[in-house]
Design a protein around this motif. Structure first.
Motif, PDB file in Angstrom:
ATOM      1  N   CYS B   5     -29.098  14.046 -11.314  1.00  8.40           N
ATOM      2  CA  CYS B   5     -27.931  13.950 -10.433  1.00  8.40           C
ATOM      3  C   CYS B   5     -27.787  12.507  -9.937  1.00  8.40           C
ATOM      4  CB  CYS B   5     -28.086  14.900  -9.245  1.00  8.40           C
ATOM      5  SG  CYS B   5     -26.650  14.886  -8.166  1.00  8.40           S
ATOM      6  N   ILE B   6     -26.654  11.910 -10.262  1.00  4.30           N
ATOM      7  CA  ILE B   6     -26.413  10.518  -9.842  1.00  4.30           C
ATOM      8  C   ILE B   6     -25.517  10.526  -8.602  1.00  4.30           C
ATOM      9  CG2 ILE B   6     -25.427   8.293 -10.516  1.00  4.30           C
ATOM     10  CD1 ILE B   6     -25.965   9.175 -13.460  1.00  4.30           C
ATOM     11  N   ILE B   7     -25.989   9.856  -7.547  1.00  2.00           N
ATOM     12  CA  ILE B   7     -25.223   9.806  -6.295  1.00  2.00           C
ATOM     13  C   ILE B   7     -24.919   8.347  -5.947  1.00  2.00           C
ATOM     14  CG2 ILE B   7     -25.169  10.489  -3.867  1.00  2.00           C
ATOM     15  CD1 ILE B   7     -27.314  12.571  -4.498  1.00  2.00           C
ATOM     16  N   PRO B   8     -23.682   7.898  -6.181  1.00  2.00           N
ATOM     17  CA  PRO B   8     -23.331   6.543  -5.750  1.00  2.00           C
ATOM     18  C   PRO B   8     -23.139   6.533  -4.234  1.00  2.00           C
ATOM     19  CG  PRO B   8     -21.450   7.595  -6.818  1.00  2.00           C
ATOM     20  CD  PRO B   8     -22.559   8.605  -6.814  1.00  2.00           C
ATOM     21  N   ALA B   9     -23.718   5.549  -3.569  1.00  2.00           N
ATOM     22  CA  ALA B   9     -23.646   5.566  -2.101  1.00  2.00           C
ATOM     23  C   ALA B   9     -23.301   4.196  -1.538  1.00  2.00           C
ATOM     24  CB  ALA B   9     -24.981   6.030  -1.538  1.00  2.00           C
ATOM     25  N   TYR B  10     -22.348   4.173  -0.639  1.00  2.00           N
ATOM     26  CA  TYR B  10     -21.997   2.919   0.037  1.00  2.00           C
ATOM     27  C   TYR B  10     -21.858   3.189   1.535  1.00  2.00           C
ATOM     28  CZ  TYR B  10     -19.479  -1.250   1.477  1.00  2.00           C
ATOM     29  OH  TYR B  10     -19.105  -2.400   2.124  1.00  2.00           O
ATOM     30  N   ASN B  11     -22.734   2.599   2.305  1.00  2.00           N
ATOM     31  CA  ASN B  11     -22.754   2.793   3.768  1.00  2.00           C
ATOM     32  C   ASN B  11     -22.769   4.272   4.144  1.00  2.00           C
ATOM     33  OD1 ASN B  11     -22.842   0.078   4.169  1.00  2.00           O
ATOM     34  ND2 ASN B  11     -20.671  -0.143   4.681  1.00  2.00           N
ATOM     35  N   GLU B  12     -23.687   5.008   3.557  1.00  2.00           N
ATOM     36  CA  GLU B  12     -23.795   6.442   3.820  1.00  2.00           C
ATOM     37  C   GLU B  12     -25.139   6.794   4.451  1.00  2.00           C
ATOM     38  OE1 GLU B  12     -21.530   8.588   3.713  1.00  2.00           O
ATOM     39  OE2 GLU B  12     -19.993   7.864   2.316  1.00  2.00           O
ATOM     40  N   ALA B  13     -25.678   5.882   5.260  1.00  2.00           N
ATOM     41  CA  ALA B  13     -26.991   6.135   5.873  1.00  2.00           C
ATOM     42  C   ALA B  13     -26.995   7.450   6.667  1.00  2.00           C
ATOM     43  CB  ALA B  13     -27.355   4.968   6.788  1.00  2.00           C
ATOM     44  N   ARG B  14     -25.855   7.789   7.256  1.00  2.00           N
ATOM     45  CA  ARG B  14     -25.779   9.018   8.080  1.00  2.00           C
ATOM     46  C   ARG B  14     -25.891  10.287   7.245  1.00  2.00           C
ATOM     47  NH1 ARG B  14     -20.561   8.891  11.649  1.00  2.00           N
ATOM     48  NH2 ARG B  14     -21.068  11.091  11.727  1.00  2.00           N
ATOM     49  N   ASN B  15     -25.381  10.235   6.003  1.00  2.00           N
ATOM     50  CA  ASN B  15     -25.312  11.457   5.183  1.00  2.00           C
ATOM     51  C   ASN B  15     -26.326  11.531   4.053  1.00  2.00           C
ATOM     52  OD1 ASN B  15     -22.904  12.474   6.514  1.00  2.00           O
ATOM     53  ND2 ASN B  15     -21.810  10.819   5.471  1.00  2.00           N
ATOM     54  N   ILE B  16     -26.767  10.360   3.557  1.00  2.00           N
ATOM     55  CA  ILE B  16     -27.488  10.353   2.278  1.00  2.00           C
ATOM     56  C   ILE B  16     -28.767  11.209   2.293  1.00  2.00           C
ATOM     57  CG2 ILE B  16     -28.829   8.196   2.668  1.00  2.00           C
ATOM     58  CD1 ILE B  16     -27.132   9.239  -0.627  1.00  2.00           C
ATOM     59  N   GLY B  17     -29.494  11.181   3.400  1.00  2.00           N
ATOM     60  CA  GLY B  17     -30.732  11.967   3.477  1.00  2.00           C
ATOM     61  C   GLY B  17     -30.455  13.453   3.295  1.00  2.00           C
ATOM     62  N   GLN B  18     -29.459  13.947   4.025  1.00  2.00           N
ATOM     63  CA  GLN B  18     -29.108  15.368   3.939  1.00  2.00           C
ATOM     64  C   GLN B  18     -28.592  15.729   2.550  1.00  2.00           C
ATOM     65  OE1 GLN B  18     -26.303  15.859   7.115  1.00  2.00           O
ATOM     66  NE2 GLN B  18     -27.835  16.681   8.521  1.00  2.00           N
ATOM     67  N   VAL B  19     -27.787  14.825   1.980  1.00  2.00           N
ATOM     68  CA  VAL B  19     -27.217  15.098   0.651  1.00  2.00           C
ATOM     69  C   VAL B  19     -28.338  15.205  -0.386  1.00  2.00           C
ATOM     70  CG1 VAL B  19     -25.760  14.150  -1.210  1.00  2.00           C
ATOM     71  CG2 VAL B  19     -24.955  14.090   1.147  1.00  2.00           C
ATOM     72  N   ILE B  20     -29.291  14.278  -0.336  1.00  2.00           N
ATOM     73  CA  ILE B  20     -30.412  14.304  -1.302  1.00  2.00           C
ATOM     74  C   ILE B  20     -31.206  15.609  -1.138  1.00  2.00           C
ATOM     75  CG2 ILE B  20     -32.578  13.199  -2.010  1.00  2.00           C
ATOM     76  CD1 ILE B  20     -31.297  10.512  -1.098  1.00  2.00           C
ATOM     77  N   SER B  21     -31.507  15.951   0.116  1.00  2.00           N
ATOM     78  CA  SER B  21     -32.270  17.185   0.365  1.00  2.00           C
ATOM     79  C   SER B  21     -31.521  18.415  -0.142  1.00  2.00           C
ATOM     80  CB  SER B  21     -32.515  17.368   1.866  1.00  2.00           C
ATOM     81  OG  SER B  21     -33.138  16.246   2.372  1.00  2.00           O
ATOM     82  N   ALA B  22     -30.210  18.405   0.018  1.00  2.00           N
ATOM     83  CA  ALA B  22     -29.415  19.557  -0.417  1.00  2.00           C
ATOM     84  C   ALA B  22     -29.370  19.680  -1.933  1.00  2.00           C
ATOM     85  CB  ALA B  22     -27.992  19.427   0.140  1.00  2.00           C
TER      86      ALA B  22
END
Lengths: 116, 221
Positions: B5-22
């Motif tokens: 699963c590829i997740i491009p992220a830009y200034n997503e410090a608030r969400n990225i942890g939860q998204v990865i865990s999900a």
């Protein structure tokens, strides 16, 4: 006549500059050739302005030769601007390739460090 | 068969942890591409089990997906392995991943697009739903694409397909991928997904920029 002389002085200034830049290796051969031809053409147009007026009138246009030259100049500018835009887009693409390569390489180096 | 699963992220410090865990329970590997964020996106992502790739310059979502895909292809992968593109903003639901990859696992498709229009679970802003999406559909139709969702960012494909695809850095990658897989006659399926809108996302100006990017992309090919 005075305007033509003034315009020719400007052209000679730019021609000298192009030659100087080429001699000092600030521009490459193909760029030098392009600008040399461009300014020589501009000089020819200035010298033959009266004849161009005649040609334009014979073709049935109401405007003077200098107006036609001006319109052609605008068209040329748009063409060059378009080419510049494409070249920038291509460079942008190349930068992305480098960024991708760097990101993967950096990850590989860090993974190797962790393993060690 | 592995699922990346590829997740491009830009200034997503608030969400990225939860998204990865999900996402992690549904896939074998998570690859986060930090697109030169100015916040702590990469730091947060590195605290998880995800592989984190960092861009030295901001290259937009298309560029980040290119990097993620290139990374997957650089690993020892088989042609039938699966690559998923997933957003980092927390608007996509990880529980839709099994639905999206099911046709690939069953060998019924080469590319699967999640569609926000196959059921009524996505509450899309009115202007986006009726104006922007219809204009996007029209542009897609002109290029021979007939799918219910004209700009789906939730997609899955086999490694074999990913090897053949190329797209630009900007936002036009969604349209480019749609057109490319249609023109290559891959087996394409749409499945229903739900997107939870926290922000508007693509607006009318972005749509025009996509068209401009596609046009310039064609000229520099």
């Amino acid at each position: 006549m005075a305007q033509q002389i003034l315009a020719l002085i400007v052209v000679i200034f730019f021609l000298t500059k192009v030659v100087w830049q080429y001699r000092h290796r600030e521009i490459q051969k193909n760029e030098f050739t392009f600008w040399l031809l461009f300014w020589l053409l501009a000089a020819i147009v200035i010298i033959l302005l009266k004849q161009i007026d005649q040609v334009v009138a014979n073709l049935g246009f109401s405007g003077s030769g200098i107006q036609v030259v001006f319109y052609l100049g605008v068209v040329l500018l748009f063409y060059l601007l378009g080419r510049l835009r494409l070249r920038l887009a291509k460079m942008d693409q190349d930068i992305s390739k480098l960024v991708t390569k760097l990101a993967i390489e950096e990850n590989r180096v860090q993974s190797n460090k962790k393993e060690v | 068969m592995k699922v990346f699963c590829i997740i491009p992220a830009y200034n997503e410090a608030r969400n990225i942890g939860q998204v990865i865990s999900a996402v992690q329970p549904y896939v074998d590997h998570v690859i986060v591409v930090d697109d030169c964020s100015s916040d702590q996106t990469a730091t947060v992502a590195k605290q998880t089990l995800a592989v984190v790739l960092q861009h030295a310059l901001n290259r937009n979502q298309g560029g980040a997906l290119t990097t993620g895909t290139a990374y997957v292809l650089s690993q020892a992968v088989a042609d039938q392995d699966i690559i998923i593109h997933f957003d980092a903003d927390g608007q996509m639901r990880a529980q839709d991943i099994p639905t999206v990859i099911a046709p690939l696992l069953a060998g019924q498709a080469d590319v699967v697009f999640g569609s926000r229009f196959l059921d009524q679970t996505t509450k899309m802003p009115w202007f986006k739903k009726y104006i922007i999406m219809n204009l996007a559909r029209l542009v897609n139709r002109l290029m021979g694409v007939k799918l219910t969702d004209p700009q789906s960012g939730f997609r899955a494909m086999t490694v074999a397909v990913a090897k053949q695809l190329h797209w630009q850095d900007g936002r036009s990658h969604a349209s480019e991928i749609l057109v490319a897989v249609h023109q290559a006659h891959y087996r394409i399926t749409e499945v229903p997904i739900t997107v939870l809108y926290h922000r508007f996302g693509l607006n009318f100006g972005s749509g025009l920029k996509i068209i401009k990017d596609i046009f310039i992309g064609k000229l520099i090919k």
